[in-house]
Design a protein around this motif. Structure first.
Motif: not given
Length: 458
Positions: A54, A79, A11, A76, A52, A9, A73, A82
């Motif tokens: 962003g 999670t 993003a 926002q 992921v 993760l 993503q 995401a």
């Protein structure tokens, strides 16, 4: 066939960093946080790695390249959202999936491997990576029943007084049965103050279905630190630096004062090398055996061969061969190659130059855009005048030549082997083999001149 997969993760913008730089691109010991995470994941030989991205997606992709697949993503939304963005790539795959944040640079492949193994041993649908926190503060707490079975994760703001006293916390790292993960994500709602979809809700959904939720408790809480601000970034750098320094000491490197030595991730150092206090060894650097890197030296992306001595100097994007030495207070600028047994003394600078074996440059000289042969003597204050205001020009000096003090060599020049340049000369023409170049005014003495000076009272 069962697979192992990872979702990173990465993003979040990271507003608490107060930075124009995307959060996961902040560096810990010379390496971006997301690269640290990815590097550890790669050691496990994953079938699929998906990051992921962003805000700042292009910069992240530029940083870590094609080592991972990417999904975007664009908003926002939490999670849970995401992770769900990876659905098209993962939802139909049998296996287990690790979910980890790109701002947790201290986590190791060993911990990930133990988490996977525990998940499989427990035949769990979901496994939470937990730790005992000295000060749990705002971390989510792991609530277990009398048998030690995980009941739920409770956020600190929602915890009862009994729950807030729990020291076991959620690190935000999970392993899931892959298909069960995406099935549960469809049931996650955003009925919260932030109107976001939380991955933690998946744990409750899986638990409510009667499936097994387990928790693997890691031993080192510091490893789980997530970086959300500059204070945490500093902590992560300190912990990572201690880890790096210990690694090198265990592998035969002497570090006089580890608390004052800064070695980036990925730097290689040979055995019996001594690192004195205040040294910085930056990313891309390789140092051989039996070297001494003196106090407050800085080596950047350079290759240092065996038996080299560096005394309080800066070396960047360059190479020093066996038995050469430099310093104190000298500087190798990019594209400098220092040959075997070359001596570069104090207050010297070399830029985009090759200096061959046995040549000596004792002090206060500049060599730029040049190739110097073997066994040349360079006197004090010599300047290779390589720049005409528009272009840089090359000077080549042959073997066994002598360049006297305070000589200026105005490029482009070809100085043949066994040449001699007289001290104080400004050389603008090429020299043939065995020639002496001298270019200075003849001395004139003015008899009795001192007595004519206006301030002379004699």
């Amino acid at each position: 066939m069962s697979t192992r997969n990872t979702i990173i993760l990465a993003a979040g913008k990271g507003t608490r960093m107060k930075s124009k730089l995307y959060k996961v691109l902040h560096k810990v010991c010379g390496k971006t946080m997301v690269d640290h995470v990815l590097s550890q994941v790669e050691r496990l030989k994953m079938d699929n790695i998906i990051t992921v991205v962003g805000y700042g997606a292009e910069k992240v992709e530029e940083s870590i390249g094609d080592r991972t697949k990417y999904v975007l993503q664009d908003q926002q939304l939490g999670t849970g959202d995401a992770v769900e963005r990876t659905e098209d790539l993962l939802k139909d795959i049998d296996g287990t999936t690790l979910v980890v944040s790109g701002d947790t640079p201290l986590l190791t492949s060993d911990t990930f491997e133990k988490l996977f193994d525990y998940h499989e041993q427990q035949q769990a649908t979901a496994t939470i990576l937990t730790s005992i926190a000295p000060d749990p503060a705002a971390y989510g707490r792991i609530v277990r029943n009398d048998l030690g079975i995980v009941e739920k994760i409770v956020e600190a703001k929602d915890a009862t007084s009994e729950e807030i006293a729990i020291k076991e916390i959620n690190t935000g790292v999970y392993v899931f049965d892959n298909k069960a993960l995406f099935k549960a994500l469809k049931q996650v709602e955003n009925n919260n103050a932030q109107q976001e979809f939380y991955l933690t809700d998946v744990i409750g959904i899986i638990k409510a279905q009667g499936d097994n939720v387990s928790a693997y408790q890691m031993t080192d809480f510091e490893e789980s630190i997530g970086v959300n601000d500059r204070v945490a970034l500093s902590d992560a750098n300190r912990i990572m630096q201690e880890r790096i320094n210990r690694y090198h000491m265990y592998h035969g490197v002497t570090i006089d004062n580890p608390a004052d030595t800064y070695i980036d991730a990925g730097v290689e150092i040979g055995t019996d090398t001594i690192i004195e206090p205040g040294v910085q060894l930056k990313a891309g650097t390789i140092i051989g055996d039996n070297c001494v890197v003196g106090a407050h030296s800085k080596v950047i992306n350079s290759k240092i061969h065996d038996n080299v001595k560096i005394t309080s100097s800066v070396i960047e994007d360059s190479e020093m061969m066996d038995n050469s030495d430099i310093g104190p207070n000298s500087h190798l600028r990019p594209e400098s190659i220092i040959g075997k047994s070359v001596h570069i003394g104090n207050f010297c600078e070399v830029k985009k130059a090759t200096i061959d074996e046995g040549t000596k440059m004792g002090h206060l000289s500049y060599v730029g855009n040049a190739h110097l042969g073997k066994n040349i003597n360079i006197g004090c204050g010599v300047i290779f005048v390589n720049y005409d205001g528009k272009e840089k020009h090359q000077t080549n000096v042959g073997d066994n030549s002598f360049i006297g003090s305070n000589a200026n060599l105005v490029a482009p020049l070809e100085i043949a082997s066994h040449s001699f340049i007289a001290a104080g000369s400004t050389i603008t023409d090429d020299l043939n083999e065995f020639d002496m170049g001298i270019a200075r005014s003849r001395q004139t003495n003015k008899a009795g001149y001192y007595k004519k000076l206006p301030y002379n009272k004699e």
